[in-house]
Design a protein around this motif. Structure first.
Motif, PDB file in Angstrom:
ATOM      1  N   THR A  33      98.852  -6.648  37.111  1.00  0.00           N
ATOM      2  CA  THR A  33      97.650  -5.605  37.098  1.00  0.00           C
ATOM      3  C   THR A  33      97.745  -4.536  36.261  1.00  0.00           C
ATOM      4  O   THR A  33      98.663  -3.925  36.714  1.00  0.00           O
ATOM      5  N   GLN A  53      91.303 -12.167  34.441  1.00  0.00           N
ATOM      6  CA  GLN A  53      90.260 -11.794  34.976  1.00  0.00           C
ATOM      7  C   GLN A  53      89.095 -12.261  34.183  1.00  0.00           C
ATOM      8  O   GLN A  53      88.662 -11.940  33.083  1.00  0.00           O
ATOM      9  N   ASP A  54      88.065 -12.916  34.931  1.00  0.00           N
ATOM     10  CA  ASP A  54      86.506 -13.103  34.596  1.00  0.00           C
ATOM     11  C   ASP A  54      86.500 -14.213  33.521  1.00  0.00           C
ATOM     12  O   ASP A  54      85.718 -14.207  32.600  1.00  0.00           O
ATOM     13  N   GLN A  73      93.778  -7.822  35.021  1.00  0.00           N
ATOM     14  CA  GLN A  73      94.428  -8.638  35.828  1.00  0.00           C
ATOM     15  C   GLN A  73      94.651  -9.962  35.403  1.00  0.00           C
ATOM     16  O   GLN A  73      93.768 -10.688  34.934  1.00  0.00           O
TER      17      GLN A  73
END
Length: 302
Positions: A33, A53-54, A73
């Motif tokens: 992270t 992430q995403d 992340q």
């Protein structure tokens, strides 16, 4: 014509922060992270799974290069066998100058060179927003050569090491970005440059940021109707043409105020404002403080 990608990377001012070689074996998973740091990884051997992430899961294989310009992340894990729960970094073992993770008795299934860059520009968040969230490049020998040079320089203690690393990372970043320009990148500058029509407008805009551009004139440069250009630009770059122009002008203005020692009126003229007062209003709205104060504060911070 100007080269927008080189200009953006030049203003980002990338520098070396961390580089390490990791060997993984058996079932493993590592979660990170971060706080917007640019993360890169090249797979030297084997394969690994990246889940940012995403973004959809990405299978990385030997020779692949991936860049997350603003990692928040992500996890990296073994492809087979099924990865375990997240590994504790305290369980990493340093041996022969390499970091080892996973089962020490198992045959390695991935060897990677990974690390972080640092962007020295106060405008990094704005500039990174022009880039894709994830850059993936496959089968590019030039990148492999550059990464090998970064690895060698990061381990050595030669004179001017930091200067060389900064230059290598800047070239590595540009090479990775331009190599991925014709892929299905997420909206941003790369997708705009991959479109020959939009590229003409973007190069013109960067070559003459002080010109009184209008959507109509930019559309004419791209040989498109005004409505077609506006829709195509917003879909590819992720923002409206005038919003992109404003962001680029403000990034240039901040750089000029920090490094060139120019007065507010001259900076205003260079970035396309007819008067210092009009520029001051726009700059204050965009940056949060008047340009004269910004110049004083950044001079004191230096």
């Amino acid at each position: 014509m100007s080269d927008p990608l080189t200009e953006v990377v030049g203003l980002l001012k990338p520098s070396a922060a961390l580089s390490k070689q990791v060997v993984a074996a058996g079932a493993w998973r590592v979660r990170r992270t971060e706080v917007g740091q640019p993360f890169y990884c090249v797979v030297l051997d084997g394969s690994a799974l990246l889940e940012a992430q995403d973004q959809p899961p990405l299978l990385l294989e030997r020779g692949d290069f991936v860049l997350l310009p603003a990692a928040q992340q992500f996890t990296m894990s073994s492809v087979s066998p099924e990865p375990l729960e997240d590994s504790d970094p305290a369980h990493f073992v340093l041996r022969d100058g390499l970091l080892h993770v996973g089962d020490p008795q198992a045959t390695p299934n991935a060897q990677t060179l990974l690390g972080y860059c640092a962007f020295g520009s106060p405008d990094a968040r704005l500039l990174v927003s022009l880039l894709p969230q994830q850059v993936h490049v496959r089968d590019q020998p030039r990148l492999a050569t550059l990464v090998a040079l970064v690895r060698d320089e990061s381990r050595a203690q030669r004179p001017a090491r930091e200067v060389i690393l900064a230059r290598l990372l800047e070239v590595l970043l540009i090479e990775a970005l331009r190599a991925s320009a014709d892929t299905g990148a997420s909206p941003g500058l790369l997708r705009g440059l991959a479109d020959p029509r939009l590229a003409q407008a973007l190069r013109g805009l960067h070559a003459a940021p002080g010109h009184p551009w209008s959507v109509t004139e930019l559309a004419r440069t791209a040989a498109l109707s005004r409505s077609a250009f506006f829709e195509r630009f917003q879909r590819a770059v992720g923002v409206a043409p005038m919003e992109y122009l404003l962001s680029w002008r403000m990034a240039l203005a901040r750089d000029l105020l920090r490094h060139q020692g120019l007065g507010v009126a001259e900076v205003a003229q260079r970035v396309g404002y007819s008067s210092a007062s009009t520029f001051t209003v726009a700059f204050t709205r965009h940056v949060g403080q008047p340009p004269a104060r910004y110049a004083r504060d950044t001079a004191h911070a230096a």
